[in-house]
Design a protein around this motif. Structure first.
Motif, PDB file in Angstrom:
ATOM      1  N   ALA A 162       0.806  -1.219   0.000  1.00  0.00           N
ATOM      2  CA  ALA A 162       0.000   0.000   0.000  1.00  0.00           C
ATOM      3  C   ALA A 162       0.841   1.272   0.000  1.00  0.00           C
ATOM      4  O   ALA A 162       0.382   2.321  -0.464  1.00  0.00           O
ATOM      5  CB  ALA A 162      -0.951   0.006   1.194  1.00  0.00           C
ATOM      6  N   ARG A 163       2.042   1.218   0.515  1.00  0.00           N
ATOM      7  CA  ARG A 163       2.895   2.413   0.506  1.00  0.00           C
ATOM      8  C   ARG A 163       3.576   2.616  -0.839  1.00  0.00           C
ATOM      9  O   ARG A 163       4.122   3.694  -1.103  1.00  0.00           O
ATOM     10  CB  ARG A 163       3.929   2.339   1.620  1.00  0.00           C
ATOM     11  CG  ARG A 163       3.311   2.356   3.005  1.00  0.00           C
ATOM     12  CD  ARG A 163       4.293   2.711   4.096  1.00  0.00           C
ATOM     13  NE  ARG A 163       3.684   2.642   5.410  1.00  0.00           N
ATOM     14  CZ  ARG A 163       2.902   3.584   5.938  1.00  0.00           C
ATOM     15  NH1 ARG A 163       2.650   4.674   5.245  1.00  0.00           N
ATOM     16  NH2 ARG A 163       2.390   3.441   7.145  1.00  0.00           N
ATOM     17  N   LEU A 164       3.563   1.591  -1.671  1.00  0.00           N
ATOM     18  CA  LEU A 164       4.149   1.702  -3.005  1.00  0.00           C
ATOM     19  C   LEU A 164       3.106   2.118  -4.031  1.00  0.00           C
ATOM     20  O   LEU A 164       3.363   2.968  -4.889  1.00  0.00           O
ATOM     21  CB  LEU A 164       4.777   0.360  -3.406  1.00  0.00           C
ATOM     22  CG  LEU A 164       5.909  -0.144  -2.520  1.00  0.00           C
ATOM     23  CD1 LEU A 164       6.339  -1.537  -2.961  1.00  0.00           C
ATOM     24  CD2 LEU A 164       7.082   0.813  -2.559  1.00  0.00           C
ATOM     25  N   VAL A 165       1.931   1.496  -3.967  1.00  0.00           N
ATOM     26  CA  VAL A 165       0.804   1.822  -4.848  1.00  0.00           C
ATOM     27  C   VAL A 165      -0.421   1.991  -3.948  1.00  0.00           C
ATOM     28  O   VAL A 165      -0.772   1.065  -3.211  1.00  0.00           O
ATOM     29  CB  VAL A 165       0.553   0.710  -5.886  1.00  0.00           C
ATOM     30  CG1 VAL A 165      -0.620   1.081  -6.781  1.00  0.00           C
ATOM     31  CG2 VAL A 165       1.799   0.463  -6.725  1.00  0.00           C
ATOM     32  N   PRO A 166      -1.077   3.156  -3.968  1.00  0.00           N
ATOM     33  CA  PRO A 166      -2.162   3.433  -3.020  1.00  0.00           C
ATOM     34  C   PRO A 166      -3.288   2.403  -3.039  1.00  0.00           C
ATOM     35  O   PRO A 166      -3.664   1.889  -4.093  1.00  0.00           O
ATOM     36  CB  PRO A 166      -2.670   4.805  -3.471  1.00  0.00           C
ATOM     37  CG  PRO A 166      -1.500   5.438  -4.150  1.00  0.00           C
ATOM     38  CD  PRO A 166      -0.788   4.300  -4.836  1.00  0.00           C
ATOM     39  N   VAL A 167      -3.813   2.126  -1.846  1.00  0.00           N
ATOM     40  CA  VAL A 167      -4.932   1.210  -1.654  1.00  0.00           C
ATOM     41  C   VAL A 167      -5.990   1.905  -0.805  1.00  0.00           C
ATOM     42  O   VAL A 167      -5.672   2.520   0.211  1.00  0.00           O
ATOM     43  CB  VAL A 167      -4.497  -0.093  -0.953  1.00  0.00           C
ATOM     44  CG1 VAL A 167      -5.710  -0.976  -0.658  1.00  0.00           C
ATOM     45  CG2 VAL A 167      -3.482  -0.847  -1.787  1.00  0.00           C
ATOM     46  N   ILE A 168      -7.238   1.804  -1.227  1.00  0.00           N
ATOM     47  CA  ILE A 168      -8.365   2.312  -0.444  1.00  0.00           C
ATOM     48  C   ILE A 168      -9.243   1.132  -0.054  1.00  0.00           C
ATOM     49  O   ILE A 168      -9.618   0.320  -0.898  1.00  0.00           O
ATOM     50  CB  ILE A 168      -9.202   3.330  -1.246  1.00  0.00           C
ATOM     51  CG1 ILE A 168      -8.424   4.622  -1.447  1.00  0.00           C
ATOM     52  CG2 ILE A 168     -10.525   3.618  -0.549  1.00  0.00           C
ATOM     53  CD1 ILE A 168      -9.163   5.660  -2.278  1.00  0.00           C
ATOM     54  N   ALA A 169      -9.569   1.042   1.228  1.00  0.00           N
ATOM     55  CA  ALA A 169     -10.550   0.071   1.709  1.00  0.00           C
ATOM     56  C   ALA A 169     -11.835   0.832   1.985  1.00  0.00           C
ATOM     57  O   ALA A 169     -11.864   1.765   2.793  1.00  0.00           O
ATOM     58  CB  ALA A 169     -10.048  -0.621   2.975  1.00  0.00           C
ATOM     59  N   VAL A 170     -12.906   0.449   1.296  1.00  0.00           N
ATOM     60  CA  VAL A 170     -14.190   1.141   1.432  1.00  0.00           C
ATOM     61  C   VAL A 170     -15.025   0.419   2.467  1.00  0.00           C
ATOM     62  O   VAL A 170     -15.450  -0.728   2.269  1.00  0.00           O
ATOM     63  CB  VAL A 170     -14.936   1.192   0.085  1.00  0.00           C
ATOM     64  CG1 VAL A 170     -16.263   1.925   0.249  1.00  0.00           C
ATOM     65  CG2 VAL A 170     -14.077   1.869  -0.976  1.00  0.00           C
ATOM     66  N   SER A 171     -15.258   1.076   3.581  1.00  0.00           N
ATOM     67  CA  SER A 171     -16.017   0.483   4.680  1.00  0.00           C
ATOM     68  C   SER A 171     -17.281   1.288   4.915  1.00  0.00           C
ATOM     69  O   SER A 171     -17.438   2.400   4.397  1.00  0.00           O
ATOM     70  CB  SER A 171     -15.157   0.465   5.948  1.00  0.00           C
ATOM     71  OG  SER A 171     -15.887  -0.027   7.054  1.00  0.00           O
ATOM     72  N   GLY A 172     -18.189   0.713   5.714  1.00  0.00           N
ATOM     73  CA  GLY A 172     -19.399   1.433   6.090  1.00  0.00           C
ATOM     74  C   GLY A 172     -19.131   2.280   7.322  1.00  0.00           C
ATOM     75  O   GLY A 172     -17.997   2.661   7.610  1.00  0.00           O
ATOM     76  N   ARG A 173     -20.158   2.565   8.035  1.00  0.00           N
ATOM     77  CA  ARG A 173     -19.994   3.334   9.270  1.00  0.00           C
ATOM     78  C   ARG A 173     -19.192   2.528  10.291  1.00  0.00           C
ATOM     79  O   ARG A 173     -19.311   1.319  10.377  1.00  0.00           O
ATOM     80  CB  ARG A 173     -21.362   3.686   9.868  1.00  0.00           C
ATOM     81  CG  ARG A 173     -22.192   4.630   9.010  1.00  0.00           C
ATOM     82  CD  ARG A 173     -23.540   4.879   9.652  1.00  0.00           C
ATOM     83  NE  ARG A 173     -24.365   5.768   8.854  1.00  0.00           N
ATOM     84  CZ  ARG A 173     -24.337   7.106   8.933  1.00  0.00           C
ATOM     85  NH1 ARG A 173     -23.519   7.665   9.804  1.00  0.00           N
ATOM     86  NH2 ARG A 173     -25.104   7.846   8.167  1.00  0.00           N
ATOM     87  N   GLU A 174     -18.405   3.231  11.083  1.00  0.00           N
ATOM     88  CA  GLU A 174     -17.678   2.555  12.156  1.00  0.00           C
ATOM     89  C   GLU A 174     -18.685   1.956  13.141  1.00  0.00           C
ATOM     90  O   GLU A 174     -19.658   2.622  13.530  1.00  0.00           O
ATOM     91  CB  GLU A 174     -16.768   3.543  12.882  1.00  0.00           C
ATOM     92  CG  GLU A 174     -15.661   4.114  12.008  1.00  0.00           C
ATOM     93  CD  GLU A 174     -14.708   4.976  12.808  1.00  0.00           C
ATOM     94  OE1 GLU A 174     -14.081   4.448  13.733  1.00  0.00           O
ATOM     95  OE2 GLU A 174     -14.607   6.161  12.497  1.00  0.00           O
ATOM     96  N   ASP A 175     -18.427   0.696  13.530  1.00  0.00           N
ATOM     97  CA  ASP A 175     -19.396   0.056  14.428  1.00  0.00           C
ATOM     98  C   ASP A 175     -19.083   0.314  15.899  1.00  0.00           C
ATOM     99  O   ASP A 175     -19.828  -0.112  16.781  1.00  0.00           O
ATOM    100  CB  ASP A 175     -19.479  -1.443  14.142  1.00  0.00           C
ATOM    101  CG  ASP A 175     -18.168  -2.175  14.424  1.00  0.00           C
ATOM    102  OD1 ASP A 175     -17.260  -1.582  15.050  1.00  0.00           O
ATOM    103  OD2 ASP A 175     -18.060  -3.348  14.005  1.00  0.00           O
ATOM    104  N   GLY A 176     -17.982   1.007  16.172  1.00  0.00           N
ATOM    105  CA  GLY A 176     -17.651   1.373  17.543  1.00  0.00           C
ATOM    106  C   GLY A 176     -16.974   0.283  18.347  1.00  0.00           C
ATOM    107  O   GLY A 176     -16.582   0.509  19.502  1.00  0.00           O
ATOM    108  N   SER A 177     -16.792  -0.885  17.763  1.00  0.00           N
ATOM    109  CA  SER A 177     -16.175  -1.976  18.514  1.00  0.00           C
ATOM    110  C   SER A 177     -14.658  -1.839  18.527  1.00  0.00           C
ATOM    111  O   SER A 177     -14.046  -1.253  17.625  1.00  0.00           O
ATOM    112  CB  SER A 177     -16.559  -3.322  17.904  1.00  0.00           C
ATOM    113  OG  SER A 177     -15.940  -3.489  16.641  1.00  0.00           O
ATOM    114  N   ASP A 178     -14.049  -2.404  19.550  1.00  0.00           N
ATOM    115  CA  ASP A 178     -12.590  -2.395  19.656  1.00  0.00           C
ATOM    116  C   ASP A 178     -11.966  -3.204  18.519  1.00  0.00           C
ATOM    117  O   ASP A 178     -10.897  -2.841  18.009  1.00  0.00           O
ATOM    118  CB  ASP A 178     -12.154  -2.967  21.005  1.00  0.00           C
ATOM    119  CG  ASP A 178     -12.506  -2.050  22.171  1.00  0.00           C
ATOM    120  OD1 ASP A 178     -12.760  -0.846  21.928  1.00  0.00           O
ATOM    121  OD2 ASP A 178     -12.548  -2.546  23.312  1.00  0.00           O
ATOM    122  N   ALA A 179     -12.628  -4.276  18.098  1.00  0.00           N
ATOM    123  CA  ALA A 179     -12.091  -5.136  17.051  1.00  0.00           C
ATOM    124  C   ALA A 179     -12.028  -4.379  15.722  1.00  0.00           C
ATOM    125  O   ALA A 179     -11.042  -4.453  14.993  1.00  0.00           O
ATOM    126  CB  ALA A 179     -12.945  -6.394  16.903  1.00  0.00           C
TER     127      ALA A 179
END
Length: 370
Positions: free
Chosen positions: A245-262
């Protein structure tokens, strides 16, 4: 009086030049400019350039610099209306006026509200003859990504699928399976080099562990932005995508944060590796395309996942389908493709069939009402 055949010939050259940096000019379109002079011994090119990698300098200023004094009284062939606004560089329309060109021939007028028609006005007010719409259809095709982003606030979307002779895209539990041969894979590598971003679903990212970069020698730097639809941020930190990811950009598309520690821990682990996490409804393709457009992404290649492909098809947000069909069969354990040569969604028109070694490539385009 202008010679239409001559105009077509030099505009075709400008479009060929424009294609060289397609997918490598950031949020700017890849524009071609050819300066042509005729001193009585026939027209000849005295300057030719394409928008530089990264988007600057623009094609016109580079071509004028190459032409030098020969630009005075010459004709400039430009694939897109010269810009008229002051950004990080002065307007190209002003540069053409200052260089003393006598005529400017344009394929496509710019829908950007900062330009649209203003570039033409600057040229005409300076006494320059302006002709538009020369090879316009070919120009629109060459600029399809940029025009889609400016007109519809989203990238131009191409769906690429490799399907076996019995309509499968893989085998359950076996990860990535080679369906097509070398010629087809080389075609896809070149396509990646011309595309702003490439997208897969998290299922494909986990099962196939792809890198999604361009592996053509000399074009490694042209690898596209890599986007993964990853609602729960399940991308393994050991995956090729995360590790590079530091060589070629990567985006992870997630939904709303669920607030969990995990969830927070997974997000932090990915960010520590250089993965950018974008909060966006991962099951709403239109939202994702809008978010990518705001980043200047004009073209998107969807490469992986039956579910992801079906989501975009169902939403009516696929503009082109590239369907590669290999000769092998995968059998009952195969993963069915969302479409094959005999089952193409309504609205798509078959454009051509290309033979690539033992494989077939069928190209379909969606017929949208302007």
């Amino acid at each position: 009086m202008a010679d239409r055949a001559e105009d077509d010939r030099f505009m075709a050259e400008a479009l060929t030049v424009a294609h060289r940096n397609r997918g490598a000019t950031g949020s700017n379109p890849s524009v071609g400019c050819v300066i042509v002079r005729d001193d009585g011994d026939g027209p000849h090119i005295v300057g030719s350039a394409v928008t530089a990698v990264g988007g600057r300098p623009h094609a016109e200023t580079q071509a004028l610099a190459l032409a030098g004094d020969a630009a005075r009284g010459a004709t400039a062939y430009v694939t897109l209306e010269p810009c008229s606004h002051h950004g990080k560089t002065p307007p190209c329309a002003d540069a053409l006026v200052a260089a003393g060109v006598a005529r400017v021939v344009i394929a496509v007028t710019d829908p950007d509200e900062r330009v649209s028609g203003r570039g033409l006005d600057i040229l005409r007010d300076a006494g320059i003859v302006v002709d538009t719409g020369v090879l316009e259809e070919k120009g629109e095709r060459e600029l399809e990504g940029y025009l889609m982003r400016k007109r519809n606030n989203r990238p131009y979307v191409t769906l690429k699928l490799a399907v076996s002779a019995d309509g499968m895209i893989g085998i359950k539990g076996q990860g990535q399976i080679r369906i097509t041969g070398t010629a087809a894979r080389d075609y896809v590598q070149r396509l990646r080099a011309e595309t702003d971003a490439i997208l897969v679903g998290i299922g494909t990212a986990i099962a196939d562990n792809p890198e999604l970069t361009c592996r053509i020698p000399g074009l490694e730097a042209r690898s596209p932005l890599r986007v993964v639809i990853d609602g729960e941020l399940d991308m393994p930190t050991t995956s090729k995508l995360a590790q590079t990811a530091r060589l070629v950009p990567v985006i992870a598309v997630s939904g709303r944060e669920d607030g969990s520690d995990a969830y927070a821990a997974r997000r932090q682990a990915l960010q520590d590796l250089g993965v950018e996490v974008v909060l966006c409804n991962p099951i709403e393709p239109a939202d994702l395309l809008g978010a990518l457009a705001t980043r200047g992404v004009s073209s998107l290649l969807i490469e992986g996942g039956a579910r992801t492909a079906q989501q975009f098809l169902n939403a009516g947000l696929v503009d082109r389908i590239l369907l590669f069909t290999g000769p092998a069969t995968l059998g009952e354990e195969g993963v069915p493709s969302p479409l094959d040569r005999h089952l193409i969604p309504v609205g798509f028109t078959h454009r051509q069939t290309t033979t690539l070694g033992d494989d077939l490539l069928d190209t379909y385009e969606y017929e949208r009402i302007p």
